[in-house]
Write a protein that holds these residues in place. Structure first.
Motif, PDB file in Angstrom:
ATOM      1  N   ARG A   1       0.842  -1.201   0.000  1.00  0.00           N
ATOM      2  CA  ARG A   1       0.000   0.000   0.000  1.00  0.00           C
ATOM      3  C   ARG A   1       0.875   1.249   0.000  1.00  0.00           C
ATOM      4  N   ASP A   2       1.644   1.451  -1.045  1.00  0.00           N
ATOM      5  CA  ASP A   2       2.405   2.690  -1.129  1.00  0.00           C
ATOM      6  C   ASP A   2       1.544   3.758  -1.800  1.00  0.00           C
ATOM      7  N   ALA A   3       2.075   4.977  -1.894  1.00  0.00           N
ATOM      8  CA  ALA A   3       1.286   6.084  -2.437  1.00  0.00           C
ATOM      9  C   ALA A   3       0.849   5.804  -3.869  1.00  0.00           C
ATOM     10  N   GLN A   4       1.725   5.207  -4.671  1.00  0.00           N
ATOM     11  CA  GLN A   4       1.375   4.909  -6.060  1.00  0.00           C
ATOM     12  C   GLN A   4       0.180   3.971  -6.145  1.00  0.00           C
ATOM     13  N   PHE A   5       0.233   2.892  -5.370  1.00  0.00           N
ATOM     14  CA  PHE A   5      -0.881   1.944  -5.391  1.00  0.00           C
ATOM     15  C   PHE A   5      -2.164   2.611  -4.926  1.00  0.00           C
ATOM     16  N   LEU A   6      -2.114   3.336  -3.807  1.00  0.00           N
ATOM     17  CA  LEU A   6      -3.321   3.942  -3.245  1.00  0.00           C
ATOM     18  C   LEU A   6      -3.933   4.962  -4.200  1.00  0.00           C
ATOM     19  N   ASN A   7      -3.098   5.759  -4.856  1.00  0.00           N
ATOM     20  CA  ASN A   7      -3.628   6.754  -5.792  1.00  0.00           C
ATOM     21  C   ASN A   7      -4.252   6.100  -7.015  1.00  0.00           C
ATOM     22  N   TRP A   8      -3.665   4.985  -7.467  1.00  0.00           N
ATOM     23  CA  TRP A   8      -4.299   4.238  -8.565  1.00  0.00           C
ATOM     24  C   TRP A   8      -5.598   3.601  -8.087  1.00  0.00           C
ATOM     25  N   ARG A   9      -5.528   2.883  -6.972  1.00  0.00           N
ATOM     26  CA  ARG A   9      -6.695   2.114  -6.512  1.00  0.00           C
ATOM     27  C   ARG A   9      -7.901   3.018  -6.268  1.00  0.00           C
ATOM     28  N   TYR A  10      -7.663   4.173  -5.649  1.00  0.00           N
ATOM     29  CA  TYR A  10      -8.783   5.052  -5.310  1.00  0.00           C
ATOM     30  C   TYR A  10      -8.957   6.181  -6.321  1.00  0.00           C
TER      31      TYR A  10
END
Length: 316
Positions: A184-193
């Motif tokens: 759950r890094d910033a890249q993943f979270l920004n993509w996911r949400y």
């Protein structure tokens, strides 16, 4: 399997029209837009999806999608594929196409020495058992009935995040002390949400000690609050009861009668969720299967080691 003039291969963004045609034919109740297609398959931080397909001329008649993610296992990064969006055109069913594509996908996972995970339902889970995947658990669905809820008035600083997740979110994950899970890094979270046409409520907990993502759902009669992400630094775990109280207050304040979450027994947060009444109530309709290189198999196949939440599913 008889192809009878059909061809197998890998689809790409150039196949946008053919992919959308198949997906929206098979699941017209949840139609995809071009924006959703690109979000789901081509704009991921870990790279584009592997889309195993069978074609009839220019048309795609069978699809087996494997979405790239980065799995973290005891501090080590491991490339992974999440299998989802598996379908065949109604006119071509019963010919073993998905079984064939599943074998191609698993061979690719094995040859690449990466991991795989998936959330099949009760109609498709047997194919993963037969195919050599390991059952991790039933989806650890938790719920709490909010009827009679009394507002708790939480004093903890939980503030809305209006923009993107920053590197502070990556650091929260880095110090969370969780054994296995999609990073759950910033890249993943920004993509996911950043999923198109969806509204998420994102929060910072005590500035940078944790993060929270919620989603409301209503069928017009009753409302549900889904806790999609809840990650705390290991030294901030004592904040969990107040964070859960905030979620319950938020749900009740928005007219939701139920709060749901995914989290396995054995997870460090599980005792606090149990104590708050957010307990596992198996639905017996969806399962978790995994596949991992031998060096990682012991931990990846341990359900209690996983940080598995509703944010891992593309449904929410």
């Amino acid at each position: 399997m008889e192809l009878n003039g059909l061809t197998t291969g890998i689809a790409s963004a150039k196949d946008e029209a053919a992919l959308l045609a198949l997906i929206n034919l098979v699941q017209p109740h949840v139609p995809w837009t071009r924006a959703h297609l690109y979000w789901q398959f081509f704009d991921l931080p870990a790279g584009p999806a592997k889309l195993y397909v069978i074609r009839d001329g220019d048309a795609i008649v069978s699809l087996y999608a494997a979405i790239p993610q980065i799995l973290e296992v005891e501090g080590h990064s491991l490339e992974a594929r999440m299998v989802q969006d598996v379908m065949t055109h109604p006119d071509f069913r019963g010919r073993g196409f998905l079984h064939h594509l599943a074998g191609v996908c698993l061979d690719n996972i094995n040859q690449s020495d990466i991991a795989g995970y998936t959330f099949p339902n009760d109609r498709s889970e047997k194919s993963f058992r037969r195919g050599g995947w390991s059952e991790l658990c039933e989806v650890p669905h938790r719920s709490k009935d909010l009827r009679g809820h009394i507002h708790s008035g939480v004093s903890l600083r939980i503030e809305p995040l209006d923009g993107l997740f920053g590197e502070w979110a990556t650091e929260v994950w880095n110090v969370a002390g969780l054994s296995v899970g999609v990073r759950r890094d910033a890249q993943f979270l920004n993509w996911r949400y950043g999923k198109p046409d969806n509204k998420y409520y994102k929060y910072l907990i005590e500035d940078d000690r944790g993060l929270l993502v919620l989603k409301l759902y209503s069928d017009g009669v009753s409302g549900v609050l889904h806790i999609l992400e809840l990650v705390l630094g290991i030294r901030a775990r004592d904040l969990l009861p107040e964070v859960l109280a905030f979620c319950f207050d938020f749900a009740a304040g928005h007219g939701a009668q139920t709060v749901t979450a995914w989290l396995a027994n054995g997870h460090p947060y599980a005792p606090q969720l149990d104590a708050a009444g957010l307990v596992i109530k198996p639905m017996r309709k969806r399962f978790v299967f995994v596949h991992a290189p031998a060096a990682y198999a012991r931990r990846v196949e341990d359900a209690a080691a996983w940080h598995l939440t509703q944010g891992d599913s593309d449904v929410f």
